[in-house]
Design an enzyme around this catalytic site. Structure first.
Site, PDB file in Angstrom:
ATOM      1  N   GLY A 240      16.605  22.297 -38.291  1.00 45.52           N
ATOM      2  CA  GLY A 240      17.967  22.571 -38.722  1.00 45.52           C
ATOM      3  C   GLY A 240      18.593  23.865 -38.246  1.00 45.52           C
ATOM      4  N   GLU A 274      10.216  21.518 -37.897  1.00 45.11           N
ATOM      5  CA  GLU A 274      10.716  20.332 -37.177  1.00 45.11           C
ATOM      6  C   GLU A 274      11.992  20.670 -36.396  1.00 45.11           C
ATOM      7  OE1 GLU A 274      11.579  17.558 -40.297  1.00 45.11           O
ATOM      8  OE2 GLU A 274       9.510  17.441 -40.985  1.00 45.11           O
ATOM      9  N   PRO A 275      11.957  21.639 -35.497  1.00 46.23           N
ATOM     10  CA  PRO A 275      13.199  22.030 -34.805  1.00 46.23           C
ATOM     11  C   PRO A 275      13.649  21.001 -33.767  1.00 46.23           C
ATOM     12  CG  PRO A 275      11.327  23.231 -33.887  1.00 46.23           C
ATOM     13  CD  PRO A 275      10.795  22.410 -35.040  1.00 46.23           C
ATOM     14  N   GLY A 276      14.931  20.760 -33.701  1.00 49.35           N
ATOM     15  CA  GLY A 276      15.480  19.872 -32.677  1.00 49.35           C
ATOM     16  C   GLY A 276      16.499  20.637 -31.852  1.00 49.35           C
ATOM     17  N   ARG A 309      29.689  13.474 -30.512  1.00 48.64           N
ATOM     18  CA  ARG A 309      29.743  14.530 -31.540  1.00 48.64           C
ATOM     19  C   ARG A 309      31.178  14.951 -31.903  1.00 48.64           C
ATOM     20  NH1 ARG A 309      27.951  19.086 -31.152  1.00 48.64           N
ATOM     21  NH2 ARG A 309      27.116  19.265 -33.244  1.00 48.64           N
ATOM     22  N   TYR A 313      31.730  14.206 -35.750  1.00 50.57           N
ATOM     23  CA  TYR A 313      31.655  15.348 -36.675  1.00 50.57           C
ATOM     24  C   TYR A 313      32.768  16.362 -36.459  1.00 50.57           C
ATOM     25  CZ  TYR A 313      26.558  14.254 -36.160  1.00 50.57           C
ATOM     26  OH  TYR A 313      25.323  13.676 -36.060  1.00 50.57           O
ATOM     27  N   CYS A 339      39.374   3.087 -25.479  1.00 53.19           N
ATOM     28  CA  CYS A 339      40.583   2.704 -26.217  1.00 53.19           C
ATOM     29  C   CYS A 339      40.463   3.023 -27.705  1.00 53.19           C
ATOM     30  CB  CYS A 339      40.853   1.223 -25.999  1.00 53.19           C
ATOM     31  SG  CYS A 339      40.933   0.856 -24.260  1.00 53.19           S
ATOM     32  N   GLU A 340      40.337   4.281 -28.027  1.00 51.48           N
ATOM     33  CA  GLU A 340      40.292   4.759 -29.411  1.00 51.48           C
ATOM     34  C   GLU A 340      40.947   6.135 -29.412  1.00 51.48           C
ATOM     35  OE1 GLU A 340      38.764   3.196 -32.001  1.00 51.48           O
ATOM     36  OE2 GLU A 340      37.576   1.719 -30.920  1.00 51.48           O
ATOM     37  N   TYR A 367      21.638  15.785 -29.420  1.00 52.36           N
ATOM     38  CA  TYR A 367      22.497  14.751 -29.993  1.00 52.36           C
ATOM     39  C   TYR A 367      23.617  14.383 -29.010  1.00 52.36           C
ATOM     40  CZ  TYR A 367      19.758  16.385 -33.884  1.00 52.36           C
ATOM     41  OH  TYR A 367      18.691  16.758 -34.663  1.00 52.36           O
TER      42      TYR A 367
HETATM   43  C1  LIG Z   1      13.869  15.137 -40.975  1.00 49.19           C
HETATM   44  C2  LIG Z   1      14.512  15.912 -39.875  1.00 49.19           C
HETATM   45  N1  LIG Z   1      13.800  16.882 -39.286  1.00 49.19           N
HETATM   46  C3  LIG Z   1      14.324  17.616 -38.271  1.00 49.19           C
HETATM   47  C4  LIG Z   1      15.600  17.407 -37.829  1.00 49.19           C
HETATM   48  C5  LIG Z   1      16.111  18.242 -36.707  1.00 49.19           C
HETATM   49  O1  LIG Z   1      17.218  18.964 -37.035  1.00 49.19           O
HETATM   50  P1  LIG Z   1      17.840  19.984 -35.983  1.00 49.19           P
HETATM   51  O2  LIG Z   1      18.070  19.230 -34.723  1.00 49.19           O
HETATM   52  O3  LIG Z   1      19.090  20.422 -36.603  1.00 49.19           O
HETATM   53  O4  LIG Z   1      16.839  21.083 -35.813  1.00 49.19           O
HETATM   54  C6  LIG Z   1      16.394  16.420 -38.433  1.00 49.19           C
HETATM   55  C7  LIG Z   1      17.781  16.205 -37.996  1.00 49.19           C
HETATM   56  O5  LIG Z   1      18.556  15.489 -38.504  1.00 49.19           O
HETATM   57  C8  LIG Z   1      15.824  15.645 -39.486  1.00 49.19           C
HETATM   58  O6  LIG Z   1      16.523  14.678 -40.089  1.00 49.19           O
END
Ligand SMILES: Cc1ncc(COP(=O)(O)O)c(C=O)c1O
Length: 412
Positions: A240, A274-276, A309, A313, A339-340, A367
């Site tokens: 997150g 859990e970084p994304g 995105r 959002y 077409c939106e 994303y």
């Molecule tokens: C369970 C879980 N872990 C990790 C992430 C990764 O979040 P971020 O990409 O913001 O680090 C998400 C994103 O929705 C998630 O749902």
């Protein structure tokens, strides 16, 4: 330092000019910097002070197997949310003991696959899911590793659609009593093993305070479980961490790790994250060509099907012309051919642009491609990985034949 910089009037990714990439691979195209992915992953992996800590990259943010392989080689584990993502990470040789399976709707088949592959943990989001996992494990005569996903009721800010840790959000379990009851149930089961506690409070988080609060609440809960004789292998404090799309200045991954390690000081449990986005977002741009200029609209060849995105959002991405300072900037709305009316990539953005110019939509690595679709029968863009002076095609542009391949004209 960014890997996307101007050099002699042209935007480069590492040592390759984006103009060369657009000539070679056409537009729209996603371009990723290997160096940035490595720097971002190392900001987690190398800042852990305990060797058993684990950064599980959130595959949903960017799932190209070339990039997953790179992150796997750097020591990352993976946070997955589907059987498809499990298939991807296993295909690149990920260690199942570094795979966490999150998500509120795991199917029977997905659970069975996770158990048989021997993943590190199912992050369980409901009592029903827990009972389902137990039943499947019993049928397989296996013990399933589980962690309960705790919803700590923390509003981490940001868009409503990406906040996940408030009571009333669909994620995790918010009742401490229920978590304690379920943990006792797990302890008494022959087919379940409680390995951790998990929480993930949202995305694009721009301060450490929410993490601190969530860590404190998770630790308090872990202590209640310890008092009941239930010990945990790890505490998974989610992903997150935000990134700067515009003027935002989020804490660094190093700051986050050090803040959480401080909260966990003296504890036996391993730290799992859990970084994304904070690994993938600024590693990628989407390049697109200006097709037409109409009033204050730049009509480009990328659309909401390529990058949803902004439509989904109201996310704001900085955009630049890949030719530097070529004229007087003007305020534009950058829109695609779909077409939106929601098909826009930016509104009121100040740039110089002319027809046929190539624009780079920045911070599009997370994303971005993963959320793309074939709406309006538009083939998805290609993906290119830049490594120093090399540009490597890591996903071909889809063809119209690819799009029709799955369809069947039924008999009359
Ligand atoms: C369970 C879980 N872990 C990790 C992430 C990764 O979040 P971020 O990409 O913001 O680090 C998400 C994103 O929705 C998630 O749902």
């Amino acid at each position: 330092m960014s890997a996307f910089n101007f050099n002699s009037g042209s935007l480069f990714c590492e040592q390759v000019s984006l103009s060369d990439i657009s000539d070679q691979f056409d537009t729209p195209a996603y371009i990723y910097s290997k160096q940035t992915l490595e720097t971002n992953a190392n900001a987690y992996v190398k800042s852990f002070t305990k060797p058993d800590s684990l950064a599980c990259f959130a595959v949903k943010s960017l799932s190209n197997i070339s990039i997953l392989k790179l992150l796997n080689d750097m020591g990352c584990g993976f946070d997955i949310v589907s059987g498809g993502e499990l298939y991807r990470v296993l295909s690149i040789g990920a260690d199942p003991k570094k795979i966490i399976f999150s998500g509120v709707g795991k199917s029977k088949k997905e659970i069975e696959e996770g158990i048989l592959e021997g993943i590190l943990s199912f992050n369980v989001e409901s009592a029903s899911e827990l009972y389902r996992i137990e039943k499947i494990a019993e049928n397989l005569n296996k013990v399933a590793p589980v962690s309960i996903r705790f919803n700590p009721d923390i509003d981490s800010g940001g868009h409503d659609y990406i906040t996940t840790g408030r009571k009333g959000d669909k994620f995790g379990i918010s009742s401490i009593d229920q978590i304690i009851e379920l943990s006792k149930y797990i302890k008494s089961s022959n087919y379940l093993n409680i390995v951790g506690l998990a929480s993930h409070i949202g995305s694009q988080i721009l301060e450490l305070d929410s993490y601190r609060k969530s860590a404190k609440k998770t630790i308090e809960l872990a202590d209640s479980l310890i008092e009941l004789g239930i010990s945990l292998e790890f505490l998974d404090l989610g992903g997150g961490l935000g990134v700067p799309y515009n003027e935002e200045s989020p804490p660094s991954p190093e700051n986050l790790v050090s803040c959480l390690e401080k909260e966990l000081q003296g504890r036996k449990e391993r730290l799992v994250l859990e970084p994304g986005r904070s690994i993938s977002a600024n590693a990628g741009v989407l390049i697109t060509k200006v097709e037409y200029i109409k009033d204050d609209f730049l009509v480009v060849d990328a659309a909401m099907n390529d990058l949803i995105r902004p439509a989904l959002y109201k996310a704001e991405h900085d955009i630049c012309n890949i030719k530097e300072n070529t004229g007087v900037p003007k305020l534009w709305n950058v829109v695609g051919p779909i077409c939106e009316s929601s098909d826009f990539l930016a509104k009121n953005i100040s740039i110089y642009a002319d027809e046929d110019d190539i624009l780079a939509i920045k911070t599009a690595g997370a994303y971005g491609f993963v959320m793309s679709s074939n709406y309006n029968t538009r083939p998805r863009a290609c993906e290119v990985l830049v490594d120093g002076d090399k540009s490597i095609l890591i996903r071909k542009r889809e063809s119209l034949d690819d799009l029709l391949e799955m369809e069947i004209i039924g008999d009359d």
